[in-house]
Write an enzyme that holds these catalytic residues in place. Structure first.
Site, short mmCIF file in Angstrom:
data_model
loop_
_atom_site.label_atom_id
_atom_site.label_comp_id
_atom_site.label_asym_id
_atom_site.label_seq_id
_atom_site.Cartn_x
_atom_site.Cartn_y
_atom_site.Cartn_z
N GLU A 101 0.83 -1.21 0.00
CA GLU A 101 0.00 0.00 0.00
C GLU A 101 0.86 1.26 0.00
OE1 GLU A 101 -3.77 -2.07 2.38
OE2 GLU A 101 -2.26 -0.89 3.46
N ASP A 131 -3.15 -8.39 18.27
CA ASP A 131 -1.78 -8.71 17.84
C ASP A 131 -0.92 -9.25 18.97
OD1 ASP A 131 -2.28 -7.95 15.26
OD2 ASP A 131 -1.43 -5.94 15.45
N ALA A 165 -7.28 -6.66 11.52
CA ALA A 165 -8.32 -6.01 12.30
C ALA A 165 -9.58 -6.87 12.47
CB ALA A 165 -8.66 -4.66 11.67
#
Length: 394
Positions: free
Chosen positions: A154, A283, A294
């Site tokens: 990204e 996490d 998420a």
């Protein structure tokens, strides 16, 4: 956050402790780092989110350690006792035994990280505009991202778009399209956790955006002037780290087994061994076959809240089962990949699905509306409205 909200109808006093006063939607953090969004667009005050939930109180403080025998959480100022505890302190960057690299290669976990990356990226173009030496100018216009997971991909796609679209007409002495964006991955393909066909499509989309992809390559050294990959050296003034994570150090105070990344090895019901009143999620938890994303953390939070309600009622706890609804990664404008189990999608359809899902999971109507409007504006104009160079925080 999701655990606290799920406990809204339970007869219990819920205390939320965080060292920040806001909830951060991390999947869009890279958009702050690449000047597409402002920090306030992806964060919301915790007190505001929970203001209507009468059984919740919020403490601004940092958890330093946990005494599971006395059932006490020690904060930087004071302590909090508990009957049931949910630990979700997340993870930080891992530099694989080279902590000195952090100064020259910031990672992306916090708003401060995002603003620092934004500062370095925008400043690189400004320095290149002033530079008269061709070699030093090329170094300023070379951006190296280490790690080609979703965050690295990204970032690489967004940086390429900044150079080739957003800043196309903003400079007089340099040509922003000459910027070199290099994505380095230690494994054999980008997005290594995705199916091979989607990895290949993601790499093709990255290359179409002008990103140089280097796989099967391990960084052996880096500093403020260069990155060494094996026997190859790339002169650069901007290195971004997206290669690995390690668990929050508070896990060590629990006194239970940890995995190699420092995550807590939890029981099937997400409790820690020997302490059914302590749950670890997100996490920080090592759960077999559950990715560190998420949606998994959200499901764990909801499941833990329901298990706490069962425990209060004297019922047995239930094991956690992750429902994988798919994975998405965006590469750039109208470019993304989506793993939806039997269906593998790429291109505009995957990109649109990515947009819709991230808007849905943002907390707060204001944030959803602002992000939607800014994305629409950026799509039409190719511009990014948050291109501000702020003071260094390192």
């Amino acid at each position: 956050m999701y655990a606290a909200r799920e406990l809204r109808n339970v007869e219990a006093d819920v205390t939320v402790v965080d060292r920040r006063n806001f909830h951060l939607f991390q999947p869009l953090l890279y958009q702050v780092a690449t000047a597409a969004l402002n920090p306030s667009d992806i964060a919301a005050p915790i007190r505001s989110i929970l203001r209507r939930q009468k059984n919740v109180s919020v403490i601004l403080g940092e958890a330093m350690s946990i005494d599971t025998r006395k059932r006490i959480v020690t904060l930087n100022e004071g302590e909090v006792a508990y009957d049931y505890l949910v630990v979700a302190t997340g993870a930080t960057h891992s530099y694989f035994a080279h902590p000195e690299w952090e100064r020259d290669a910031p990672g992306l976990k916090t708003i401060e990280d995002a603003l620092e990356i934004r500062r370095r990226v925008l400043l690189a173009f400004e320095e290149a505009e002033r530079e008269t030496d061709p070699d030093r100018q090329r170094a300023w216009l070379t951006f190296v991202i280490v790690g080609a997971g979703p965050t690295g991909a990204e970032l690489a796609g967004a940086l390429s778009e900044i150079a080739r679209q957003t800043m196309l007409r903003d400079f007089r002495r340099i040509n922003p399209t000459s910027a070199r964006v290099v994505l380095v991955e230690g494994k054999e393909r980008v997005l290594p956790t995705y199916p091979a066909d989607l990895s290949a499509k993601a790499e093709a989309q990255l290359k179409k955006l002008g990103v140089e992809v280097i796989t099967n390559a391990v960084v052996t050294n880096l500093n403020e002037h260069e990155v060494c990959i094996g026997d190859k050296t790339i002169p650069t003034r901007t290195v971004l780290w997206a290669a690995g994570v390690q668990a929050s150090p508070i896990a060590a105070s629990l006194g239970v087994p940890l995995d190699r990344a420092g995550r807590v090895v939890v029981e099937p019901d997400l409790t820690i061994p020997g302490h059914p009143e302590v749950f670890v999620i997100g996490d920080l938890a090592a759960v077999p076959d559950v990715p560190g994303v998420a949606p998994a953390a959200i499901q764990e939070g909801i499941h833990v809240a329901r298990n706490i309600e069962r425990a209060i009622e004297g019922q047995p706890l239930r094991a956690f089962h992750y429902h994988d609804k798919g994975s998405l990664a965006t590469i750039g404008r109208a470019a993304a990949v989506a793993d939806l189990g039997r269906f593998h999608i790429s291109g505009f359809v995957a990109w649109f699905a990515w947009l819709a899902i991230h808007i849905f999971f943002l907390i707060g109507f204001r944030n959803r509306l602002l992000v939607l409007l800014q994305w629409a504006w950026a799509y039409v104009t190719y511009q990014r409205g948050a291109r501000l160079i702020t003071r260094a925080n390192r």
